[in-house]
Design a protein around this motif. Sequence first.
Motif, PDB file in Angstrom:
ATOM      1  N   ASN A   1       0.833  -1.210   0.000  1.00  0.00           N
ATOM      2  CA  ASN A   1       0.000   0.000   0.000  1.00  0.00           C
ATOM      3  C   ASN A   1       0.866   1.258   0.000  1.00  0.00           C
ATOM      4  OD1 ASN A   1      -2.629  -1.107  -0.062  1.00  0.00           O
ATOM      5  ND2 ASN A   1      -2.590  -1.501   2.138  1.00  0.00           N
TER       6      ASN A   1
ATOM      7  N   GLN B   1       4.013   1.515  -1.067  1.00  0.00           N
ATOM      8  CA  GLN B   1       4.665   1.630  -2.367  1.00  0.00           C
ATOM      9  C   GLN B   1       3.719   2.253  -3.393  1.00  0.00           C
ATOM     10  OE1 GLN B   1       7.906   0.650  -3.581  1.00  0.00           O
ATOM     11  NE2 GLN B   1       8.409   0.610  -1.399  1.00  0.00           N
ATOM     12  N   HIS B   2       2.479   1.799  -3.404  1.00  0.00           N
ATOM     13  CA  HIS B   2       1.485   2.318  -4.349  1.00  0.00           C
ATOM     14  C   HIS B   2       1.205   3.796  -4.095  1.00  0.00           C
ATOM     15  CE1 HIS B   2      -2.616   2.742  -6.175  1.00  0.00           C
ATOM     16  NE2 HIS B   2      -2.016   2.080  -7.139  1.00  0.00           N
ATOM     17  N   ARG B   3       1.073   4.172  -2.831  1.00  0.00           N
ATOM     18  CA  ARG B   3       0.826   5.579  -2.494  1.00  0.00           C
ATOM     19  C   ARG B   3       2.004   6.465  -2.909  1.00  0.00           C
ATOM     20  NH1 ARG B   3      -1.906   3.429   2.123  1.00  0.00           N
ATOM     21  NH2 ARG B   3       0.035   3.432   3.341  1.00  0.00           N
TER      22      ARG B   3
ATOM     23  N   SER C   1       4.406   3.771  -7.005  1.00  0.00           N
ATOM     24  CA  SER C   1       4.840   2.518  -7.623  1.00  0.00           C
ATOM     25  C   SER C   1       3.714   1.866  -8.405  1.00  0.00           C
ATOM     26  CB  SER C   1       5.318   1.532  -6.551  1.00  0.00           C
ATOM     27  OG  SER C   1       6.409   2.039  -5.844  1.00  0.00           O
ATOM     28  N   LYS C   2       4.075   1.206  -9.501  1.00  0.00           N
ATOM     29  CA  LYS C   2       3.141   0.334 -10.213  1.00  0.00           C
ATOM     30  C   LYS C   2       3.224  -1.042  -9.563  1.00  0.00           C
ATOM     31  CE  LYS C   2       2.802   0.255 -14.741  1.00  0.00           C
ATOM     32  NZ  LYS C   2       3.038   0.021 -16.192  1.00  0.00           N
ATOM     33  N   LEU C   3       2.073  -1.616  -9.184  1.00  0.00           N
ATOM     34  CA  LEU C   3       2.038  -2.944  -8.592  1.00  0.00           C
ATOM     35  C   LEU C   3       1.621  -3.951  -9.659  1.00  0.00           C
ATOM     36  CD1 LEU C   3       0.338  -2.309  -5.106  1.00  0.00           C
ATOM     37  CD2 LEU C   3       2.734  -2.021  -5.788  1.00  0.00           C
TER      38      LEU C   3
ATOM     39  N   THR D   1      -4.781  -5.707  -0.736  1.00  0.00           N
ATOM     40  CA  THR D   1      -4.383  -4.311  -0.564  1.00  0.00           C
ATOM     41  C   THR D   1      -5.576  -3.388  -0.789  1.00  0.00           C
ATOM     42  OG1 THR D   1      -3.792  -3.883  -2.892  1.00  0.00           O
ATOM     43  CG2 THR D   1      -2.116  -4.943  -1.492  1.00  0.00           C
TER      44      THR D   1
ATOM     45  N   THR E   1      -5.624  -1.165  -3.203  1.00  0.00           N
ATOM     46  CA  THR E   1      -5.262  -0.518  -4.466  1.00  0.00           C
ATOM     47  C   THR E   1      -6.179  -0.823  -5.647  1.00  0.00           C
ATOM     48  OG1 THR E   1      -3.788  -2.346  -5.096  1.00  0.00           O
ATOM     49  CG2 THR E   1      -2.840  -0.569  -3.771  1.00  0.00           C
TER      50      THR E   1
ATOM     51  N   ASP F   1      -1.497   1.730 -13.121  1.00  0.00           N
ATOM     52  CA  ASP F   1      -0.835   1.599 -11.817  1.00  0.00           C
ATOM     53  C   ASP F   1      -0.912   0.183 -11.268  1.00  0.00           C
ATOM     54  OD1 ASP F   1      -3.648   1.964 -11.570  1.00  0.00           O
ATOM     55  OD2 ASP F   1      -3.406   2.440  -9.443  1.00  0.00           O
ATOM     56  N   ILE F   2      -1.799  -0.629 -11.840  1.00  0.00           N
ATOM     57  CA  ILE F   2      -1.977  -2.029 -11.432  1.00  0.00           C
ATOM     58  C   ILE F   2      -1.963  -2.899 -12.684  1.00  0.00           C
ATOM     59  CG2 ILE F   2      -3.535  -3.722 -10.369  1.00  0.00           C
ATOM     60  CD1 ILE F   2      -2.461  -1.838  -8.303  1.00  0.00           C
TER      61      ILE F   2
END
Length: 305
Positions: free
Chosen positions: A83, A85-87, A90-92, A105, A107, A143-144
Amino acid sequence: MTTITIAICHYPSALRSAIYGLDELFMLANRVCKEHNLRCQFVPTIIETFENHDETYQIVILPPSMSGDYYRHPNTEHIQWLNEQHRSGSKLASACAGSFILAHTDTLQCRAVTTHWGLADDFRHTFPNQPLDIDRILIDHGDIVTAGGMMSWLDLGLDIIAKHAGEFVMRQLGKMLVVDTAPREQRYYQQFIPLTTHNDHVIRQVQQHINLHYSSSLTVTQLASLVHLSERSLLRRFRQATHYSPNEYLQRLRIQKACDLLEASQYPFEHIAHLVGYQDSTACRKTFIKIMGLTPRAFRQRFNG
């Protein structure tokens, strides 16, 4: 020089061939970039612990899982780290069972994901409100990104390379590794394995009847009468138990039988269509393409050894 930092999560029971295969894939991409004077470099890092790991990566990858239960019940530190990293931008990305960890998560926000077709029922049971599309090998929301099958880490890695280093580098890697980089879909490979582990024994009786008589003409009226239910009750309970309507279930079963015959025999498709319950081979062909994403001829060419 454009630098792409990538974290590859080595969580418990993660597929080691995928972890180290992704690491080496990005190293090979760097070699291609260097040979062709392209100013792009991938910097993969294998991460095994997530607590007190403050570095932010541009891309975080969750590989497939070989065994175990971790992907169903990931630890809190791992989820919090994802979470964060995404905030941070980062692309998950996930492959196969890694999508289960992503679904834990904050996301996804009800956006569709994919996973291995064999895990679909488990995923839907675990995350009933999360949209799932198992027909596709890769779903990219920016992003995902989620990828489907056990070996889809390769599709995922090649997609990341194409987006950041270009299609040329991705195609050169395909030639080097002798892998097909042309677009494909997971539904080419999936098999229809009916869900029978539910608790509705009446619906299991209906499933057994369909499994035995799929080549005959079957109607909802006949099936409802068989188990002494109203048509409305049958439709509701059947979908609740199997995730399909009786007709959808029947069509998928027939097409699976057609796939089996296309793989194992040299019967003409018109004869196969008749064997699995279609009076009109054109209707069978249309349903086959809708479900499998390939024509019967293309399916046979791909899978008939």
